[in-house]
Design a protein around this motif. Structure first.
Motif, short mmCIF file in Angstrom:
data_model
loop_
_atom_site.label_atom_id
_atom_site.label_comp_id
_atom_site.label_asym_id
_atom_site.label_seq_id
_atom_site.Cartn_x
_atom_site.Cartn_y
_atom_site.Cartn_z
N GLY A 276 5.32 102.37 25.76
CA GLY A 276 6.56 102.98 26.18
C GLY A 276 6.53 104.47 25.89
O GLY A 276 5.52 105.02 25.43
N GLN B 159 13.58 101.70 31.59
CA GLN B 159 12.49 101.56 30.64
C GLN B 159 12.33 100.11 30.19
O GLN B 159 11.21 99.61 30.06
CB GLN B 159 12.74 102.48 29.44
CG GLN B 159 12.64 103.95 29.78
CD GLN B 159 13.13 104.85 28.66
OE1 GLN B 159 13.83 104.42 27.76
NE2 GLN B 159 12.76 106.13 28.72
N GLU C 37 18.58 105.23 32.59
CA GLU C 37 17.26 105.42 31.99
C GLU C 37 16.85 104.31 31.03
O GLU C 37 15.72 103.78 31.14
CB GLU C 37 17.20 106.78 31.28
CG GLU C 37 17.29 107.98 32.21
CD GLU C 37 18.72 108.49 32.34
OE1 GLU C 37 18.90 109.71 32.49
OE2 GLU C 37 19.65 107.66 32.29
N LEU D 285 15.97 103.74 24.66
CA LEU D 285 15.17 102.53 24.51
C LEU D 285 15.21 102.04 23.07
O LEU D 285 15.35 100.83 22.82
CB LEU D 285 13.73 102.80 24.94
CG LEU D 285 12.73 101.65 24.72
CD1 LEU D 285 13.12 100.42 25.50
CD2 LEU D 285 11.31 102.10 25.09
N ARG E 293 10.58 98.06 32.90
CA ARG E 293 9.12 98.28 32.98
C ARG E 293 8.40 97.57 31.85
O ARG E 293 7.41 96.87 32.07
CB ARG E 293 8.81 99.78 32.94
CG ARG E 293 7.30 100.07 33.02
CD ARG E 293 7.00 101.54 33.03
NE ARG E 293 7.11 102.18 31.75
CZ ARG E 293 6.14 102.15 30.81
NH1 ARG E 293 5.01 101.48 31.03
NH2 ARG E 293 6.30 102.78 29.67
#
Length: 287
Positions: free
Chosen positions: A181, A26, A22, A82, A29
């Motif tokens: 985000g 992130q 995950e 993140l 992207r």
């Protein structure tokens, strides 16, 4: 590690490895428009590891590791992976970067000149830089300003902008939703949401600028401006630098030149509109 991602941000490059997919997804992207390191070589490595073996699956808990580490740092839940990656990159810069004087500051550029803003956490410098970056200024950095020890210029380091609490709602009204985000609630710093800088900030990350003004913003007060003496600026900048002591004489010389040549002001403001008016007024008078 099983999941990895590498990215260049200005003059620095990073490889982030994660036990979970995950956080890396992130990062891919949000940093999709950033260049990859040439030849796969990076300056720093960050690792997102389970706090204990079982914590990879049972209530996943992310410990931040890498080339430089804080052994007593508390782990974060996987939902904040993140944030852990961004904190890991910041930690590598703060403890390991030696090519420039590293200032904990936000920086924007206009007409080839840089405006550097520094202050305590919560002073509003990141939000103000983000606002200006949406209104004709180029964002050069949110977390760090990189001061050239030789020539006195500022190098761009336009990483993701870390918006906190009320600043999230303010910037959601200005920026494209696709550039945000995930919202991470109840982190150690409150609610956090990252914002990707505008395309021009990323495309021009190799372009530096000479500093033209230093601001010490302070949010939550009636609008006011005062000039800041060189001696005060110098002391506050040494406190804002994570590597000033490590650079020795080169760091002292660079900061002394900075405060001698760059006018400094402290501004108080109670809203983004007030802050922008104060900044534009000061900028027009100085340039």
């Amino acid at each position: 590690m099983k999941h990895t991602f590498s990215v260049c941000i200005g003059p620095a490059s990073f490889r982030i490895g994660s036990a979970w997919a995950e956080p890396v997804e992130q990062l891919r992207r949000l940093y999709a428009d950033y260049p990859a390191p040439e030849g796969g070589f990076v300056d720093f490595s960050v690792r997102l590891e389970p706090a204990t073996p079982l914590r990879q699956w049972l209530r996943p808990s992310v410990a931040i590791a890498g080339d430089y580490m804080l052994p007593d740092a508390a782990p974060l839940p996987l939902a904040q992976g993140l944030l852990a990656a961004e904190m890991g990159m910041n930690l590598q810069m703060a403890l390991g970067w030696r090519r420039h004087v590293l200032l904990h500051a936000s920086c924007v550029e206009k007409d080839g000149r840089a405006l550097v803003m520094t202050g305590a956490s919560g002073s509003g410098k990141s939000t103000l830089a983000a606002m200006l970056g949406e209104r004709g200024w180029r964002l050069m950095g949110d977390e760090f300003a990189l001061l050239d020890v030789q020539k006195g210029g500022i190098f761009a380091f336009p990483r993701l902008i870390s918006l906190k609490n009320g600043a999230i709602r303010v910037m959601e009204q200005d920026a494209d939703p696709a550039r945000f985000g995930p919202l991470m609630e109840a982190t150690p710093k409150g609610d956090i949401r990252h914002l990707v800088p505008r395309a021009d900030a990323i495309a021009r990350m190799g372009e530096g600028a000479m500093p033209a003004m230093l601001l010490f913003p302070r949010f939550g007060f009636s609008p006011a401006v005062r000039p800041v003496m060189k001696s005060e600026s110098f002391i506050r900048l040494t406190q804002a630098s994570t590597n000033y002591v490590a650079l020795g004489e080169a760091g002292f010389t660079a900061l002394a030149r900075f405060v001698e040549t760059v006018p400094a002001h402290a501004i108080d403001y109670g809203s983004g509109d007030e802050a922008r008016l104060l900044v534009e007024r000061l900028w027009d008078a100085a340039i």
